[in-house]
Motif scaffolding. Structure first.
Motif, PDB file in Angstrom:
ATOM      1  N   ALA A  88      -5.077  -6.264   6.187  1.00 15.30           N
ATOM      2  CA  ALA A  88      -5.749  -6.634   4.935  1.00 15.30           C
ATOM      3  C   ALA A  88      -7.264  -6.591   5.068  1.00 15.30           C
ATOM      4  N   GLU A  90      -8.733  -4.080   6.229  1.00 11.60           N
ATOM      5  CA  GLU A  90      -9.103  -2.681   6.104  1.00 11.60           C
ATOM      6  C   GLU A  90      -8.669  -2.027   4.813  1.00 11.60           C
ATOM      7  N   ARG A  91      -7.588  -2.486   4.246  1.00 18.15           N
ATOM      8  CA  ARG A  91      -7.100  -1.770   3.071  1.00 18.15           C
ATOM      9  C   ARG A  91      -6.390  -2.696   2.100  1.00 18.15           C
ATOM     10  N   ARG A  92      -6.316  -2.253   0.903  1.00 17.19           N
ATOM     11  CA  ARG A  92      -5.563  -2.939  -0.132  1.00 17.19           C
ATOM     12  C   ARG A  92      -4.456  -1.995  -0.573  1.00 17.19           C
ATOM     13  N   SER A 110      -8.087   2.287   0.840  1.00 19.48           N
ATOM     14  CA  SER A 110      -9.117   2.369   1.795  1.00 19.48           C
ATOM     15  C   SER A 110      -8.754   2.636   3.210  1.00 19.48           C
TER      16      SER A 110
END
Lengths: 307, 407
Positions: A88, A90-92, A110
């Motif tokens: 979480a 680093e990315r959604r 992302s």
């Protein structure tokens, strides 16, 4: 020992000391700053198959970056089954199912939030730690229009039991394996494969029952195995730019190759050249045929016979 | 931590380092000592800079936690649930503490949620069925017309039906992905200085290796720079402009043959390595020339052995360190842009000249040809004579004193 040589020895010792100190300093700084604070999350989502959704074409649009991707058939009662593990920090995760258009969109916003950070390297270098994964399974037998786009991923795509009508796969900097383990119940109207700096192998492609196969390798390698159960004719269009495309065609299939190259090579060792094309010996009599066309630019296209 | 860093960077004043460094006072040992000190401080500086970058984020997190603690926990959760990427909106009245159940035959008109408990459904829920910190279990006959959603648990369908989606997530991921806040002028300057020092150290280490193992090549390239500065610059410029075309031509030439095609990846890597080596060697040679010139200007003896070579090289590199640190430190000021531009141009000229000299000397293997404007050779007493195959025939008359006066 003379004066200059003593100086040289001292300088050499200092050099090695510098190297050691530099390595130690670098290692210590990385040890403190390189370890990211990761927040691993899991997400599971699935939707039951309803009578109405059995006949409507399911459109799946999946975009993924950095991690392990698996795709296949879900259990009979489910329209789709999604499972993700991600950091979480680093990315959604973004996914959405539009019941009106019967479209499932899956992606993350992302994979490349910090493209040059050590975190991505950490994800893959730590073999014992958690890794980002995405596993998506969709209903077998439901007409499927599938589009997959992934980068820096290890992808295993098993199309067995699925009813594909359109398939598009774009892979960049990835290692991908696609298998058609069982015959596609309908016709696959279009099959587009694109590998950019990626390795891509497709097994039992004949089972896909594709009208047209288009494969493009840019600084990558694509291997197409035309094995499987199929009838009629299939057209294969290839384009290789600084890469290699290999097509393996079963011996009982008639083959015609008409391809050109620019500073590249077309290799068809078991075919006969005539009238500007290569033909297999059984071209005139074969019950099923494949026509291969294409172009190699600083690249190679190979057409080989398989058992 | 931040304060300590500032103090450290003040003590490491490259400018004062250069002023103090003179051949008469400081030898190689002292120079290496300074180098080692910088080496040890570099990671510390980088660490401190990163710590200071993290500070605002930590403060934000603390504030958020404090706010969450102060307000109603369920309210905060519902707010987070709505903001989550897969979030849904729940009315506060739908949330009940502990285990909840919808018995067979029972019907819930809207949504239902269990707060830190399991939600068992054997009846009908017209809205969503949610468990926060627990499982959602749909028993035979149970119907959920909306979504079944669990945070921190799982959704289990034991024979019921869910019209919407069955979804579970280990924890909510609310808000945008945390990113590093933009750097302040001080942080930018600190970072630039760290990078400058880092480059200095890397080049110093490479320079040491060159002095020890490739001294001859270094001196040859330096000679080229001294005698053919302009030509070296033009060579370097041409080398930079022709790099990509040369690479493409090489690849194409190799790709013509099957064997060559296999070699292409190695050729590409080799091409870049060679270019990087030529750039590094050229830059180090330029640094040496500048260090040598600086010492000559201060009246020091001309370089002789390795130790002095090394000393001059470090001094030359230090000149660039000062320039880079200056460019980095002034980044936050109005004049900083101009200073940076000038420093960049100077560095580029240095790299270009060094690169050109390396190319012209074929990597330091071919010395510069003698120049036309060198010092005159000492006159030979018999030089005025025309050489003759057989002795005894002089083609010119020996000049006399009267002749010299006439001239």
């Amino acid at each position: 020992m003379s004066q200059p040589s003593r100086h040289a020895t001292a300088a050499a010792a200092a050099l090695f000391a510098l190297f050691a100190l530099f390595a130690l300093s670098l290692a210590s700084s990385l040890a403190v700053t390189g370890l990211p604070a990761q927040q691993w999350r899991t997400l599971e989502a699935r939707r039951s198959l309803t009578p109405a959704s059995r006949t409507d074409t399911l459109h799946v649009r999946l975009a993924y970056g950095v991690g392990k991707l698996t795709f296949g058939a879900a259990s009979d009662a489910l329209l789709y089954d999604l499972s993700m593990r991600y950091d979480a920090d680093e990315r959604r995760v973004k996914y959405h199912f539009d019941s009106a258009s019967h479209t499932l969109t899956v992606g993350d916003d992302s994979g490349f939030t910090n493209p040059f950070s050590l975190r991505h390297g950490h994800d893959h270098s730590d073999e014992n730690g958690p890794h980002p994964t995405l596993a998506l399974a969709v209903a077998p037998g439901v007409p499927l229009d599938l589009s997959l786009d992934f980068s820096a991923a290890d992808a295993v795509l098993d199309m067995s039991r699925l009813a594909l009508s359109h398939l598009s796969v774009e892979a960049a900097a990835s290692d991908s394996h696609v298998t058609f383990g069982t015959p596609n119940p309908g016709r696959l109207r279009s099959l587009d494969l694109q590998a950019t700096a990626a390795g891509f192998d497709v097994g039992q492609l004949g089972n896909a029952h594709a009208d047209t196969v288009r494969a493009r390798a840019t600084m990558g390698h694509i291997e197409l195995d035309m094995g499987g159960e199929w009838t009629g004719s299939t057209a294969v269009e290839l384009r290789a730019v600084m890469g290699v495309i290999t097509v393996r065609v079963p011996r009982d299939v008639g083959v015609r190759v008409e391809a050109s190259s620019t500073i590249g090579k077309i290799e068809a060792p078991e075919l006969t050249a005539r009238d500007g094309a290569y033909y297999s010996d059984n071209w005139a009599n074969a019950s099923r045929k494949v026509t291969i066309g294409g172009r190699a630019v600083m690249a190679r296209i190979e057409v080989l016979r398989s058992e | 931590m931040r304060r300590a860093t500032e103090v450290r960077f003040r003590t490491v004043s490259p400018h004062s380092y250069v002023v103090r460094l003179s051949p008469s006072r400081i030898g190689i040992g002292a120079a290496l000592g300074v180098l080692l000190t910088l080496l040890l401080l570099f990671p510390a500086g980088a660490l401190a800079a990163q710590d200071s970058e993290r500070a605002p984020r930590q403060a934000t997190d603390s504030a958020a936690r404090a706010a969450a603690g102060a307000s109603d926990a369920i309210g905060v959760w519902l707010d987070s649930l709505a903001k989550d990427a897969q979030g849904l909106t729940l009315e506060r009245d739908a949330v009940r503490q502990g285990n909840q159940s919808v018995a067979a035959g029972e019907r819930v008109a809207g949504s239902i949620a269990a707060w830190h408990g399991t939600l068992d459904i054997a009846g009908t829920v017209d809205g969503d069925a949610v468990a926060i910190g627990g499982d959602v279990v749909i028993h035979p006959g149970g119907v959920v017309h909306g979504d079944a959603f669990s945070v921190g648990g799982e959704v289990r369908n034991d024979g019921g039906s869910v019209d919407g989606e069955m979804r579970s997530i280990s924890a909510l991921t609310v808000g945008p992905i945390p990113t590093t806040p933009p750097r302040t002028a001080a942080q930018t300057a600190r970072r630039s200085v760290s990078i400058a020092v880092g480059w200095y150290l890397v080049l110093a280490v490479i320079g040491l290796a060159v002095v020890l193992f490739a001294r001859g090549k270094l001196e040859t390239i330096s000679g080229r720079i001294r005698h053919e500065f302009t030509r070296s610059f033009l060579y370097g410029l041409a080398g930079q402009l022709l790099f990509v075309p040369a690479l493409v031509v090489t690849i194409v030439a190799l790709a013509i043959t099957v064997v060559g095609l296999v070699v292409v990846p190695f050729a590409i890597v080799g091409f870049f390595l060679a270019a990087a080596g030529a750039l590094a060697l050229g830059f180090i040679a330029m640094a040496y020339v500048i260090g040598d010139a600086a010492m000559r200007w201060r009246g020091a003896a001309v370089a002789g052995g390795r130790p002095q070579l090394l000393q001059f090289l470090l001094i030359g590199l230090s000149v660039y360190l000062v320039l880079w640190v200056l460019g980095g430190a002034l980044g936050g000021f109005a004049i900083g842009g101009l200073v940076r531009f000038v420093v960049m141009v100077l560095t580029w000229v240095t790299v270009t000249v060094g690169f050109g000299a390396t190319l012209a000397s074929r990597g330091g293997t071919r010395a510069a040809p003698p120049t036309d404007f060198g010092e005159p050779e000492p006159a030979d007493d018999l030089g005025w004579q025309t050489p003759t195959p057989v002795s005894g025939v002089a083609a010119a008359r020996r000049p006399t004193a009267a002749d010299r006066e006439r001239r």
